[in-house]
Design a protein around this motif. Sequence first.
Motif, PDB file in Angstrom:
ATOM      1  N   LEU A 164      21.793 -19.873 -20.474  1.00  9.23           N
ATOM      2  CA  LEU A 164      21.368 -19.513 -21.831  1.00  9.23           C
ATOM      3  C   LEU A 164      20.429 -20.576 -22.390  1.00  9.23           C
ATOM      4  CD1 LEU A 164      21.698 -17.675 -24.369  1.00  9.23           C
ATOM      5  CD2 LEU A 164      23.627 -19.143 -25.019  1.00  9.23           C
ATOM      6  N   ASP A 165      19.292 -20.148 -22.929  1.00 10.22           N
ATOM      7  CA  ASP A 165      18.317 -21.031 -23.571  1.00 10.22           C
ATOM      8  C   ASP A 165      18.609 -21.034 -25.076  1.00 10.22           C
ATOM      9  OD1 ASP A 165      16.064 -22.155 -24.807  1.00 10.22           O
ATOM     10  OD2 ASP A 165      14.727 -21.500 -23.211  1.00 10.22           O
ATOM     11  N   LEU A 166      19.211 -22.104 -25.571  1.00  8.77           N
ATOM     12  CA  LEU A 166      19.634 -22.146 -26.974  1.00  8.77           C
ATOM     13  C   LEU A 166      18.453 -22.104 -27.935  1.00  8.77           C
ATOM     14  CD1 LEU A 166      22.567 -24.713 -26.878  1.00  8.77           C
ATOM     15  CD2 LEU A 166      22.713 -22.267 -27.377  1.00  8.77           C
ATOM     16  N   ALA A 167      17.375 -22.806 -27.608  1.00 10.71           N
ATOM     17  CA  ALA A 167      16.204 -22.791 -28.492  1.00 10.71           C
ATOM     18  C   ALA A 167      15.624 -21.389 -28.582  1.00 10.71           C
ATOM     19  CB  ALA A 167      15.160 -23.779 -27.983  1.00 10.71           C
ATOM     20  N   ARG A 168      15.589 -20.717 -27.458  1.00 13.18           N
ATOM     21  CA  ARG A 168      15.090 -19.338 -27.428  1.00 13.18           C
ATOM     22  C   ARG A 168      15.995 -18.415 -28.236  1.00 13.18           C
ATOM     23  NH1 ARG A 168      14.070 -16.785 -21.476  1.00 13.18           N
ATOM     24  NH2 ARG A 168      13.321 -14.704 -22.060  1.00 13.18           N
ATOM     25  N   LEU A 169      17.302 -18.637 -28.143  1.00 14.27           N
ATOM     26  CA  LEU A 169      18.251 -17.831 -28.911  1.00 14.27           C
ATOM     27  C   LEU A 169      18.065 -18.070 -30.404  1.00 14.27           C
ATOM     28  CD1 LEU A 169      20.709 -15.959 -29.120  1.00 14.27           C
ATOM     29  CD2 LEU A 169      22.162 -17.988 -28.861  1.00 14.27           C
ATOM     30  N   ALA A 170      17.897 -19.330 -30.802  1.00 16.25           N
ATOM     31  CA  ALA A 170      17.700 -19.639 -32.221  1.00 16.25           C
ATOM     32  C   ALA A 170      16.443 -18.952 -32.749  1.00 16.25           C
ATOM     33  CB  ALA A 170      17.612 -21.143 -32.420  1.00 16.25           C
ATOM     34  N   GLY A 171      15.375 -18.964 -31.949  1.00 13.44           N
ATOM     35  CA  GLY A 171      14.147 -18.277 -32.363  1.00 13.44           C
ATOM     36  C   GLY A 171      14.344 -16.786 -32.490  1.00 13.44           C
ATOM     37  N   ALA A 172      15.108 -16.195 -31.572  1.00 13.18           N
ATOM     38  CA  ALA A 172      15.375 -14.753 -31.625  1.00 13.18           C
ATOM     39  C   ALA A 172      16.201 -14.401 -32.851  1.00 13.18           C
ATOM     40  CB  ALA A 172      16.089 -14.318 -30.348  1.00 13.18           C
ATOM     41  N   PHE A 173      17.172 -15.262 -33.190  1.00 16.89           N
ATOM     42  CA  PHE A 173      18.019 -15.003 -34.354  1.00 16.89           C
ATOM     43  C   PHE A 173      17.201 -15.083 -35.641  1.00 16.89           C
ATOM     44  CE2 PHE A 173      21.630 -16.529 -37.208  1.00 16.89           C
ATOM     45  CZ  PHE A 173      22.119 -15.244 -37.403  1.00 16.89           C
ATOM     46  N   ALA A 174      16.314 -16.068 -35.733  1.00 16.12           N
ATOM     47  CA  ALA A 174      15.440 -16.168 -36.906  1.00 16.12           C
ATOM     48  C   ALA A 174      14.524 -14.957 -37.001  1.00 16.12           C
ATOM     49  CB  ALA A 174      14.614 -17.453 -36.832  1.00 16.12           C
ATOM     50  N   ALA A 175      14.025 -14.484 -35.854  1.00 22.15           N
ATOM     51  CA  ALA A 175      13.163 -13.298 -35.846  1.00 22.15           C
ATOM     52  C   ALA A 175      13.941 -12.058 -36.261  1.00 22.15           C
ATOM     53  CB  ALA A 175      12.549 -13.112 -34.457  1.00 22.15           C
ATOM     54  N   LEU A 176      15.213 -11.991 -35.891  1.00 19.35           N
ATOM     55  CA  LEU A 176      16.059 -10.861 -36.296  1.00 19.35           C
ATOM     56  C   LEU A 176      16.165 -10.797 -37.812  1.00 19.35           C
ATOM     57  CD1 LEU A 176      18.231  -8.689 -35.218  1.00 19.35           C
ATOM     58  CD2 LEU A 176      19.898 -10.459 -35.821  1.00 19.35           C
ATOM     59  N   ILE A 177      16.337 -11.942 -38.455  1.00 24.06           N
ATOM     60  CA  ILE A 177      16.465 -11.984 -39.913  1.00 24.06           C
ATOM     61  C   ILE A 177      15.130 -11.640 -40.578  1.00 24.06           C
ATOM     62  CG2 ILE A 177      16.888 -13.559 -41.850  1.00 24.06           C
ATOM     63  CD1 ILE A 177      19.079 -14.823 -40.166  1.00 24.06           C
ATOM     64  N   ARG A 178      14.037 -12.051 -39.975  1.00 24.05           N
ATOM     65  CA  ARG A 178      12.730 -11.644 -40.515  1.00 24.05           C
ATOM     66  C   ARG A 178      12.527 -10.147 -40.370  1.00 24.05           C
ATOM     67  NH1 ARG A 178      11.054 -16.365 -37.751  1.00 24.05           N
ATOM     68  NH2 ARG A 178      10.222 -15.105 -36.035  1.00 24.05           N
ATOM     69  N   ARG A 179      13.049  -9.579 -39.306  1.00 23.62           N
ATOM     70  CA  ARG A 179      12.825  -8.163 -38.993  1.00 23.62           C
ATOM     71  C   ARG A 179      13.554  -7.233 -39.957  1.00 23.62           C
ATOM     72  NH1 ARG A 179      11.339  -4.933 -34.765  1.00 23.62           N
ATOM     73  NH2 ARG A 179      12.584  -3.075 -34.347  1.00 23.62           N
ATOM     74  N   HIS A 180      14.750  -7.620 -40.358  1.00 27.60           N
ATOM     75  CA  HIS A 180      15.583  -6.742 -41.201  1.00 27.60           C
ATOM     76  C   HIS A 180      15.740  -7.355 -42.596  1.00 27.60           C
ATOM     77  CE1 HIS A 180      16.572  -4.129 -37.850  1.00 27.60           C
ATOM     78  NE2 HIS A 180      16.857  -5.193 -37.126  1.00 27.60           N
ATOM     79  N   GLU A 181      15.151  -6.702 -43.599  1.00 26.39           N
ATOM     80  CA  GLU A 181      15.180  -7.206 -44.979  1.00 26.39           C
ATOM     81  C   GLU A 181      16.590  -7.449 -45.501  1.00 26.39           C
ATOM     82  OE1 GLU A 181      11.223  -5.422 -47.239  1.00 26.39           O
ATOM     83  OE2 GLU A 181      13.211  -4.602 -47.652  1.00 26.39           O
ATOM     84  N   VAL A 182      17.521  -6.617 -45.066  1.00 24.87           N
ATOM     85  CA  VAL A 182      18.866  -6.696 -45.628  1.00 24.87           C
ATOM     86  C   VAL A 182      19.512  -8.056 -45.341  1.00 24.87           C
ATOM     87  CG1 VAL A 182      20.138  -5.759 -43.641  1.00 24.87           C
ATOM     88  CG2 VAL A 182      20.926  -5.253 -45.978  1.00 24.87           C
ATOM     89  N   PHE A 183      19.044  -8.745 -44.281  1.00 27.51           N
ATOM     90  CA  PHE A 183      19.552 -10.084 -43.987  1.00 27.51           C
ATOM     91  C   PHE A 183      18.863 -11.153 -44.831  1.00 27.51           C
ATOM     92  CE2 PHE A 183      20.475  -8.380 -39.496  1.00 27.51           C
ATOM     93  CZ  PHE A 183      21.748  -7.995 -39.878  1.00 27.51           C
ATOM     94  N   ARG A 184      17.847 -10.753 -45.592  1.00 30.11           N
ATOM     95  CA  ARG A 184      17.147 -11.674 -46.504  1.00 30.11           C
ATOM     96  C   ARG A 184      17.337 -11.227 -47.954  1.00 30.11           C
ATOM     97  NH1 ARG A 184      12.184 -10.540 -45.950  1.00 30.11           N
ATOM     98  NH2 ARG A 184      12.097  -9.091 -44.193  1.00 30.11           N
ATOM     99  N   THR A 185      18.457 -10.574 -48.212  1.00 30.34           N
ATOM    100  CA  THR A 185      18.704  -9.984 -49.525  1.00 30.34           C
ATOM    101  C   THR A 185      19.889 -10.661 -50.200  1.00 30.34           C
ATOM    102  OG1 THR A 185      17.821  -7.841 -48.812  1.00 30.34           O
ATOM    103  CG2 THR A 185      19.272  -7.840 -50.726  1.00 30.34           C
TER     104      THR A 185
END
Length: 438
Positions: A70-91
Amino acid sequence: MTVPEQADKRRALVAKLLARKAAPQGVTPVPRDGGPLPCSHEQRRIWLAQQSDPGAAPNVTLGVALSGPLDLARLAGAFAALIRRHEVFRTTYTEVPEQVVHAALPAPLEYLDLAGLPEQAALDLALARSGERFPVGTGPLLRLTVFRVGHEEHRLFLVCHHIAADGGSLGIVADDLAALYSGLDRPEPQIQYADYAVWSVRRAETRIEERLPYWTELLSGAPGPLFEGGGDRGERAGATAAFRVGRETVDRLRRLGDGATTPFVALCAAYLTLLQRMTGRRDLVTGIVAASRTRRELEQVVGTFVNMLPLRVALPAGQGFAALLTQVREAAAGALANEIPFDTLVSRAGVARIPGVHPVFQTSFIHRDDPRPPATWEGLTARVWDHEVDDAALDLMLTATPRGDEYELAFTGKLDRFSAGQVKELPVVFRGLLDELR
């Protein structure tokens, strides 16, 4: 109506619902000017419940076991991108309540190295995190924890406030996170949850007046709370006990009725029988779920789409199980056909409120879909990581989940109503009841 007439009516209703789902007119994007937007009725119900009891809105959780480097840095980037992708996680949510969508919110990711300890240590920590309370006024409303449990063995555990996502959204989240980690292209969502909220509030306004009389009549003279206090809460809010039965057991129950009976109806009728024996009550009200994700354009939207509805059924002495199946089928059909937001039902149908007691019903039955297998993670092998959840929104809940050739039946009880031992005993009692029903 005769059985053939009932079947014809059901087929016509299904055709109507499918045509409505495929219709081109539906949820469309609304302008964003940075100001607050309306909450959906589902969000409002959760927000209101949490004002009186922070534990009234259990979190949703997702567990994934990953084997490989598992690439932790890659996972962290994917998780941040997930929050950017779905507004409800930024609400976040105001005190009106209204929802405010932010350009960015933190993506909390926690890493714990538990290598050398039994995997139960990770499960215990996940259980503790499942009850985390997120501040809806400031956010963020989710957290991803990565447990390292061995060489190239990790467990991902996502906890999210129910106001931001429901169980049906977790499959979308899991697929998106795997795709973002794997570097796959994902088309940008055309619809966000706030768009649904605006649309659903307008839709509800046209339905409430014509459907409210159904609920006022149905709940007239409804019984009081089903269970009294008597448990020992201790450090935990709830306890869960699960077991599995073969699909042939559920199919046998379905065949006891007249005409077609679904697994939902069969298991709900068995659950009501259990409640009757536990309490001696013959007038029972339990909660069922009405999913609001009814349009094609909402299939990939993350948010909370779950509305709860009361199901009131009488169980007279001497009545057979076949007659109960018919009652449950008709009661569920009536409830779903007259669905209105639960908060509106409580406030306008003359429902008596008791402090500290969930209105209308204190138990629920939930039938879920067969969970999808985990999405593909590049360079890793993924599987579902089963875990226990501590939260209990109602006094007693039964969740039925098909899993291949079996059904998983999970009881969750509040520990200020039941002892942990009583909850653990329920699978034994219910299994015996299922075998008894003939």
